[in-house]
Structure formats: structure tokens, C-alpha cells
Design a protein around this motif. Structure first.
Motif, PDB file in Angstrom:
ATOM      1  N   SER A 273       0.794  -1.169   0.009  1.00  0.00           N
ATOM      2  CA  SER A 273      -0.093   0.048   0.164  1.00  0.00           C
ATOM      3  C   SER A 273       0.859   1.068   0.119  1.00  0.00           C
ATOM      4  CB  SER A 273      -0.915  -0.030   1.181  1.00  0.00           C
ATOM      5  OG  SER A 273      -0.380  -0.279   2.227  1.00  0.00           O
TER       6      SER A 273
ATOM      7  N   ILE B  35       0.826   4.305  -2.678  1.00  0.00           N
ATOM      8  CA  ILE B  35       0.622   5.724  -2.277  1.00  0.00           C
ATOM      9  C   ILE B  35       1.938   6.613  -2.703  1.00  0.00           C
ATOM     10  CG2 ILE B  35       0.784   7.322  -0.313  1.00  0.00           C
ATOM     11  CD1 ILE B  35      -0.516   4.879   1.385  1.00  0.00           C
TER      12      ILE B  35
ATOM     13  N   HIS C 274       1.388   7.347  -6.484  1.00  0.00           N
ATOM     14  CA  HIS C 274       0.216   8.300  -6.893  1.00  0.00           C
ATOM     15  C   HIS C 274       0.264   9.707  -6.025  1.00  0.00           C
ATOM     16  CE1 HIS C 274      -1.917   5.793  -9.525  1.00  0.00           C
ATOM     17  NE2 HIS C 274      -1.475   4.584  -8.437  1.00  0.00           N
TER      18      HIS C 274
ATOM     19  N   TRP D 252      -2.873  12.903  -5.277  1.00  0.00           N
ATOM     20  CA  TRP D 252      -3.668  13.195  -4.328  1.00  0.00           C
ATOM     21  C   TRP D 252      -2.624  13.573  -3.116  1.00  0.00           C
ATOM     22  CZ3 TRP D 252      -4.766   7.993  -5.794  1.00  0.00           C
ATOM     23  CH2 TRP D 252      -5.651   7.808  -6.568  1.00  0.00           C
TER      24      TRP D 252
ATOM     25  N   ARG E 256      -4.750  11.329   2.081  1.00  0.00           N
ATOM     26  CA  ARG E 256      -6.105  10.830   1.526  1.00  0.00           C
ATOM     27  C   ARG E 256      -5.985   9.540   1.205  1.00  0.00           C
ATOM     28  NH1 ARG E 256      -8.970  13.978  -3.051  1.00  0.00           N
ATOM     29  NH2 ARG E 256      -9.389  15.473  -1.529  1.00  0.00           N
ATOM     30  N   PRO E 257      -4.789   8.862   0.544  1.00  0.00           N
ATOM     31  CA  PRO E 257      -5.013   7.422   0.134  1.00  0.00           C
ATOM     32  C   PRO E 257      -4.483   6.832   1.343  1.00  0.00           C
ATOM     33  CG  PRO E 257      -2.958   8.652  -1.057  1.00  0.00           C
ATOM     34  CD  PRO E 257      -4.006   9.681  -0.368  1.00  0.00           C
TER      35      PRO E 257
END
Length: 136
Positions: A2, A6, A9, A13, A17-18
Motif C-alpha cells: 500500500s 501511495i 500516486h 492526491w 487521503r490515500p
């Protein structure tokens, strides 16, 4: 996994948020980014440098088995599966120099025989349906 998502990306963003969606802490993500590479990653990078060098010197013709032999001669002791994994993950593929020679003529002038059985192989009595195969 994960954290890698993150990180990939983070320009789209804000990090928070993620992290909230994936239920991980932003502090954990920042610790992950500042953490040094582990011993395996450092070893993989060293071997990858050798693989890229031999790939360029060998006109990109070395596959996994020959690349492993060349690396063992050059110094690092590696296994064939390890080399294959590194080559696959980094998109290093051998370039085939010989073309495949086609030996089957699919554009012949003779007709194609009708398929009389059409997949109906069980027979009501013995010696009623015969089939053969001439492939080689």
C-alpha cells in the motif's frame, strides 16, 4: 504494497487521503520513504548493473541461462532463477537473431476433407467408426 501505491500516486492526491482510504498512517508512509534499502535490494541493484552491462555488451542476445554463466565468470555468485527474476522485473529480454522457419504449407491446392464424425465418437456397435491422426 500500500505504501508503494501511495508513493506512485503522491503527485495526484495529498498523501493523507490515500493513507486514510487504505487504512495506514501517514507517519508510517513517511517512515517507509526514509527507510534505507534492505540488503537484498542493495544486492539486486549490484547484480542488475552487471546484467545490464552484459546485456549491452552481448548485443542483447543473452537469455537467462547464458547470462547466469557470464555473471558467475565475472564475479557475483547468483542463481539462474534470481537472474531471471531481475531480468523479467526490469524488462530485459534477449533479442532473437534467427527467424522461425515455417515448414507447414497452409495454402495448398488440395481440398480439406469433411469432418464426418463432428465430435460424435461413441458408436452403437463395434467397428462402425474409425479415426486416425497423421500429425507428426
Amino acid at each position: 504494497m500500500s505504501f508503494a501505491f501511495i508513493h506512485g500516486h503522491r503527485h495526484e492526491w495529498p498523501v493523507e487521503r490515500p493513507c486514510r482510504v487504505l487504512q495506514v498512517s501517514a507517519r508510517g508512509y513517511r517512515a517507509w520513504t526514509s527507510r534505507p534499502a534492505c540488503q537484498r535490494q542493495r544486492t539486486d541493484l549490484k547484480i542488475l548493473v552487471h546484467i545490464r552491462e552484459h546485456h549491452a555488451l552481448g548485443n542483447a542476445s543473452c537469455g537467462r541461462p547464458r547470462m547466469t554463466l557470464e555473471l558467475r565468470e565475472a564475479g557475483p555468485v547468483v542463481g539462474e532463477r534470481h537472474v531471471g527474476r531481475l531480468m523479467k522485473d526490469n524488462g530485459i529480454r534477449p533479442v532473437r537473431t534467427r527467424r522461425h522457419k515455417v515448414t507447414t504449407d497452409s495454402h495448398h491446392q488440395t481440398g480439406i476433407v469433411a469432418n464426418l464424425l463432428d465430435g460424435d465418437f461413441p458408436a452403437d456397435r463395434p467397428n462402425r467408426k474409425w479415426a486416425g491422426d497423421i500429425s507428426h
